[in-house]
Design a protein around this motif. Structure first.
Motif, PDB file in Angstrom:
ATOM      1  N   LEU A 169      -5.244   3.387  -9.356  1.00  0.00           N
ATOM      2  CA  LEU A 169      -6.422   3.197  -8.513  1.00  0.00           C
ATOM      3  C   LEU A 169      -6.394   4.045  -7.250  1.00  0.00           C
ATOM      4  O   LEU A 169      -7.339   4.016  -6.460  1.00  0.00           O
ATOM      5  CB  LEU A 169      -6.564   1.716  -8.144  1.00  0.00           C
ATOM      6  N   VAL A 195      -5.053  -0.839  -0.480  1.00  0.00           N
ATOM      7  CA  VAL A 195      -5.436  -1.889  -1.424  1.00  0.00           C
ATOM      8  C   VAL A 195      -6.945  -2.121  -1.378  1.00  0.00           C
ATOM      9  O   VAL A 195      -7.610  -2.234  -2.417  1.00  0.00           O
ATOM     10  CB  VAL A 195      -4.669  -3.194  -1.132  1.00  0.00           C
ATOM     11  N   GLY A 255      -8.793   1.156  -2.433  1.00  0.00           N
ATOM     12  CA  GLY A 255      -8.475   1.470  -3.811  1.00  0.00           C
ATOM     13  C   GLY A 255      -8.936   0.369  -4.736  1.00  0.00           C
ATOM     14  O   GLY A 255     -10.024   0.419  -5.310  1.00  0.00           O
ATOM     15  N   LYS A 256      -8.159  -0.691  -4.844  1.00  0.00           N
ATOM     16  CA  LYS A 256      -8.418  -1.752  -5.815  1.00  0.00           C
ATOM     17  C   LYS A 256      -9.647  -2.598  -5.509  1.00  0.00           C
ATOM     18  O   LYS A 256     -10.515  -2.792  -6.368  1.00  0.00           O
ATOM     19  CB  LYS A 256      -7.200  -2.669  -5.931  1.00  0.00           C
ATOM     20  N   LEU A 257      -9.725  -3.169  -4.299  1.00  0.00           N
ATOM     21  CA  LEU A 257     -10.757  -4.171  -4.030  1.00  0.00           C
ATOM     22  C   LEU A 257     -12.164  -3.596  -4.100  1.00  0.00           C
ATOM     23  O   LEU A 257     -13.082  -4.217  -4.647  1.00  0.00           O
ATOM     24  CB  LEU A 257     -10.504  -4.834  -2.677  1.00  0.00           C
ATOM     25  N   LEU A 289      -0.854  -0.838  -8.727  1.00  0.00           N
ATOM     26  CA  LEU A 289      -2.171  -0.260  -8.463  1.00  0.00           C
ATOM     27  C   LEU A 289      -2.180   1.258  -8.616  1.00  0.00           C
ATOM     28  O   LEU A 289      -3.109   1.926  -8.162  1.00  0.00           O
ATOM     29  CB  LEU A 289      -2.635  -0.632  -7.045  1.00  0.00           C
ATOM     30  N   ASP A 297     -13.004  -0.969  -5.798  1.00  0.00           N
ATOM     31  CA  ASP A 297     -13.234  -0.662  -7.211  1.00  0.00           C
ATOM     32  C   ASP A 297     -13.663  -1.916  -7.975  1.00  0.00           C
ATOM     33  O   ASP A 297     -14.572  -1.862  -8.808  1.00  0.00           O
ATOM     34  CB  ASP A 297     -11.971  -0.069  -7.833  1.00  0.00           C
ATOM     35  N   ASP A 298     -13.027  -3.044  -7.677  1.00  0.00           N
ATOM     36  CA  ASP A 298     -13.404  -4.305  -8.324  1.00  0.00           C
ATOM     37  C   ASP A 298     -14.830  -4.710  -7.973  1.00  0.00           C
ATOM     38  O   ASP A 298     -15.563  -5.247  -8.815  1.00  0.00           O
ATOM     39  CB  ASP A 298     -12.432  -5.419  -7.926  1.00  0.00           C
ATOM     40  N   MET A 304       0.223  -7.306  -3.372  1.00  0.00           N
ATOM     41  CA  MET A 304      -0.529  -6.643  -4.428  1.00  0.00           C
ATOM     42  C   MET A 304      -0.084  -5.202  -4.649  1.00  0.00           C
ATOM     43  O   MET A 304      -0.167  -4.689  -5.765  1.00  0.00           O
ATOM     44  CB  MET A 304      -2.025  -6.662  -4.082  1.00  0.00           C
ATOM     45  N   CYS A 330      -2.370  -8.270   0.473  1.00  0.00           N
ATOM     46  CA  CYS A 330      -2.248  -6.855   0.117  1.00  0.00           C
ATOM     47  C   CYS A 330      -0.786  -6.420   0.034  1.00  0.00           C
ATOM     48  O   CYS A 330      -0.439  -5.552  -0.773  1.00  0.00           O
ATOM     49  CB  CYS A 330      -2.994  -5.998   1.133  1.00  0.00           C
TER      50      CYS A 330
END
Length: 336
Positions: free
Chosen positions: A36, A285, A288-290, A33, A292-293, A264, A261
């Motif tokens: 991100l 996570v 940052g990632k979730l 990640l 953003d998704d 991930m 997480c």
């Protein structure tokens, strides 16, 4: 806000995440990640003289990025909710001293990311604050020597051990419409199935994750298919399959939507034993990632269930078992 079922809050007056900030350490920055996160330090000291100052730097930076992306000044923030793994929550305390924002310090071990987010949303909806920041942190070199056994012992760790994530995540909350809405929160019960191994917290926290997810489904009248992702906090490669089996026995097959997480945030070949843990694990996570998704439209609705082991080294030395808790928050993508 209304109570749905026994454990779930539903936010009838919309509360939104305006912006987030994520800062991590070197291993996390080398993980899958890496692109991100707002910033990755290449050294655990983060340019500071000791580990505790390094963790403080992480949280300060995360809050800074959160404010910067929202285009607001810290003086406009009504409330800061923080949590970490150090005695008396000193990371959040000292960051709040620097920022000058009214503080609520919270502790739910690694579940604190969703505890602060849920509580902040509740206070925003109730009108006690217009803008609030929820921020948590953890640092491998501070937590591993205090929260479990001191690293100075040099003890060998089994493969079931988790690896504390070095990082911090912050989220700015308000009623101003944005792409991410906080729909609901399920507050967990303390669960203890009698495990006493601090080097297998994945197994210890499974009952708490199972209890909260099951209660959430029952309270909301939902099934796993109602979510694009159900992300647990840090069950690791040990606890993840156990959770899926427990939920399947209750008629909830989460295998198609569940991820952890702690799995991930790192590559499988990184030296992190069974996966990541710590307050920052679910925070970086999610923020940052979730999120953003969600913003990109990959997901429409997710459930993040952060898990925490509510023990300390003294309790382990006294041969106590490990009570755990999990708090879940539902985040949705707002099309308009």
């Amino acid at each position: 806000m209304g109570q749905t079922g026994k454990q779930t809050w539903t936010f009838t007056k919309p509360v939104y995440i305006q912006s987030t900030g994520t800062v991590v350490g070197p291993l996390e920055g080398a993980g899958p990640l890496h692109n991100l996160f707002d910033y990755s330090y290449d050294d655990l000291h983060c340019g500071e003289a000791n580990w505790e100052l390094a963790e403080r730097r992480l949280m300060s930076d995360a809050v800074h990025y959160c404010l910067q992306k929202a285009g607001v000044d810290q003086t406009s923030i009504d409330l800061l909710l923080t949590g970490d793994l150090l005695n008396q929550n000193v990371t959040g305390n000292y960051v709040a001293r620097q920022l000058g924002i009214p503080l609520l310090g919270m502790f739910g071990a690694c579940s604190t990311s969703m505890e602060t987010l849920a509580t902040g949303a509740a206070l925003i909806e109730a009108g006690y604050a217009k803008q609030a920041i929820a921020a948590v942190s953890s640092h491998n070199a501070t937590a591993e020597r205090q929260y479990r056994y001191p690293t100075e012992y040099g003890g060998q760790k089994p493969k079931t051990a988790t690896f504390t994530v070095t990082g911090s995540g912050a989220a700015l909350l308000s009623t101003q419409p944005s792409a991410i809405r906080i729909e609901a929160a399920t507050i967990g019960r303390v669960m203890d199935y009698g495990t006493n191994d601090p080097f297998d917290l994945g197994s210890a926290m499974v009952p708490a994750a199972w209890s909260t997810i099951k209660a959430h489904f029952e309270d909301m009248g939902r099934m796993p298919s109602d979510y694009d992702v159900i992300a647990t906090g840090d069950l690791s490669s040990v606890g993840t399959p156990i959770l899926r089996d427990m939920l399947k026995n209750d008629g909830y097959d989460v295998s198609e939507v569940h991820d952890d997480c702690g799995l991930m945030v790192f590559h499988s070949d990184q030296p992190v034993f069974s996966g990541g843990s710590g307050c920052a694990c679910s925070a970086v996570v999610t923020y940052g990632k979730l999120i953003d998704d969600l913003k990109q439209g990959k997901y429409k609705r997710i459930l993040v269930v952060a898990t925490g082991a509510l023990m300390n080294p003294m309790m382990i030395q006294q041969k106590e078992t490990i009570p755990c808790i999990a708090h879940g928050v539902v985040l949705t993508k707002e099309d308009n």
